[in-house]
Scaffold this active site. Sequence first.
Site, PDB file in Angstrom:
ATOM      1  N   SER A   1       0.850  -1.195   0.000  1.00 66.57           N
ATOM      2  CA  SER A   1       0.000   0.000   0.000  1.00 66.57           C
ATOM      3  C   SER A   1       0.886   1.246   0.000  1.00 66.57           C
ATOM      4  CB  SER A   1      -0.909  -0.001   1.224  1.00 66.57           C
ATOM      5  OG  SER A   1      -0.158  -0.323   2.377  1.00 66.57           O
TER       6      SER A   1
ATOM      7  N   GLY B   1      -0.466   4.479   0.171  1.00 65.29           N
ATOM      8  CA  GLY B   1      -1.284   5.639   0.571  1.00 65.29           C
ATOM      9  C   GLY B   1      -2.002   6.219  -0.641  1.00 65.29           C
TER      10      GLY B   1
ATOM     11  N   GLY C   1      -1.849   4.729  -4.191  1.00 71.92           N
ATOM     12  CA  GLY C   1      -2.528   3.477  -4.589  1.00 71.92           C
ATOM     13  C   GLY C   1      -1.844   2.244  -4.053  1.00 71.92           C
TER      14      GLY C   1
ATOM     15  N   GLY D   1      -5.256   1.048   6.672  1.00 70.20           N
ATOM     16  CA  GLY D   1      -4.674  -0.261   6.330  1.00 70.20           C
ATOM     17  C   GLY D   1      -5.566  -1.380   6.835  1.00 70.20           C
ATOM     18  N   ASP D   2      -6.082  -1.202   8.048  1.00 68.28           N
ATOM     19  CA  ASP D   2      -6.953  -2.238   8.633  1.00 68.28           C
ATOM     20  C   ASP D   2      -8.233  -2.377   7.805  1.00 68.28           C
ATOM     21  OD1 ASP D   2      -6.254  -0.602  11.793  1.00 68.28           O
ATOM     22  OD2 ASP D   2      -4.995  -1.897  10.568  1.00 68.28           O
TER      23      ASP D   2
HETATM   24  O1  TA6 Z   1      -3.810   1.017  12.518  1.00 66.85           O
HETATM   25  C1  TA6 Z   1      -4.420   1.704  13.573  1.00 66.85           C
HETATM   26  C2  TA6 Z   1      -4.264   0.906  14.854  1.00 66.85           C
HETATM   27  O2  TA6 Z   1      -4.890  -0.349  14.728  1.00 66.85           O
HETATM   28  C3  TA6 Z   1      -4.890   1.621  16.017  1.00 66.85           C
HETATM   29  O3  TA6 Z   1      -6.207   1.178  16.127  1.00 66.85           O
HETATM   30  C4  TA6 Z   1      -3.980   1.251  17.207  1.00 66.85           C
HETATM   31  O4  TA6 Z   1      -4.667   0.301  18.011  1.00 66.85           O
HETATM   32  C5  TA6 Z   1      -2.692   0.689  16.564  1.00 66.85           C
HETATM   33  O5  TA6 Z   1      -2.906   0.624  15.157  1.00 66.85           O
HETATM   34  C6  TA6 Z   1      -2.312  -0.689  17.070  1.00 66.85           C
HETATM   35  O6  TA6 Z   1      -1.152  -1.064  16.333  1.00 66.85           O
HETATM   36  P1  TA6 Z   1      -0.256  -2.331  16.737  1.00 66.85           P
HETATM   37  O7  TA6 Z   1       0.718  -2.439  15.610  1.00 66.85           O
HETATM   38  O8  TA6 Z   1       0.360  -2.020  18.085  1.00 66.85           O
HETATM   39  O9  TA6 Z   1      -1.202  -3.521  16.842  1.00 66.85           O
END
Ligand code: TA6
Length: 308
Positions: free
Chosen positions: A220, A222, A225, A251-252
Amino acid sequence: MIGTVTLNPAVDRRYNIDKFEIGSVKRTKNYSASAGGKGLNVSRVVRMLGEEVGAFGFLGGSTGDYILNELEKLEVKSYFTKIQGTTRTCLNIIDEIGDNIEILEKGPIIEEEEVNSLLSKFKKAITKFDIITISGSIPLGVKDNIYGELIHIANKNNIKTILDTSKGAFIENLKASPYIVKPNKEEVESITGISMCSEENIITAAEKILELGAKNVAISLGAEGMYFIGVEGRFKVNIPKIELVNAVGSGDSSVAGFAVGFSQGLDIEGVLKLANACGISNAMEKNTGFIDPVVVKDLTEKIEISSL
Ligand code: TA6
């Protein structure tokens, strides 16, 4: 049903302030809390796309109870393992021009019997799922190869896995052969030592990650693309420009789009469009791990996929 793994979940707290000023005291009325940690953001977005999801991981203390309560409201099926420790809190502080700082607590120490309980719960339930996402950092007390153990169990049952983690945990678990890995630009550069400065370099770096064991790699970039290379084909994904509100959780959200796309049997181009549309929609929302399904549908029409 989609399964998500969040070994190190978090109560995510977002705070909007006017500007960052060292030594100042900031009061704000614009803040929120949510069940976070990458895999729970994935779980929420899967639900927002209307699909069933079961969530694995560790939860403990009052923050763990808060998350369980939030998951119940979202109708996420809990396969969580209760722990002695207390689930962490992560902060995301954003100013008016969109700059932000994230403060991520390391989280609780997990006991060996708690790890074994999670693994046996995962083994028992695995055949209920048609795809498993594995996201985020590995908590204290848990071996770096834990994700490889989970991927191995899924592979033995012919269930696809999507791995989204970083640094040591990423490299250590590639050899278990996850179906898709989704490193960001910085992670690819630090793993392969190749700068993402040209399409040729990006493809070479992606092929290096495939040699380490992944079946497909989605890089990814950003606003630039995504490159997707592997057994499903070789594609460049171009995305429309948007007004960025809060990129945290994008990303999630794209991992959720990948999982739902495969679960619904879309072809790879349809999967890529849905995954990227979810990532963009999240960036247009102030809350973390949050999408607007109507916006996602509209965006999928505006995403172009070209073969490499
Ligand atoms: O990507 C965002 C996020 O999931 C936040 O919600 C925060 O909880 C963080 O990243 C957690 O990242 P980690 O890599 O510690 O699991």
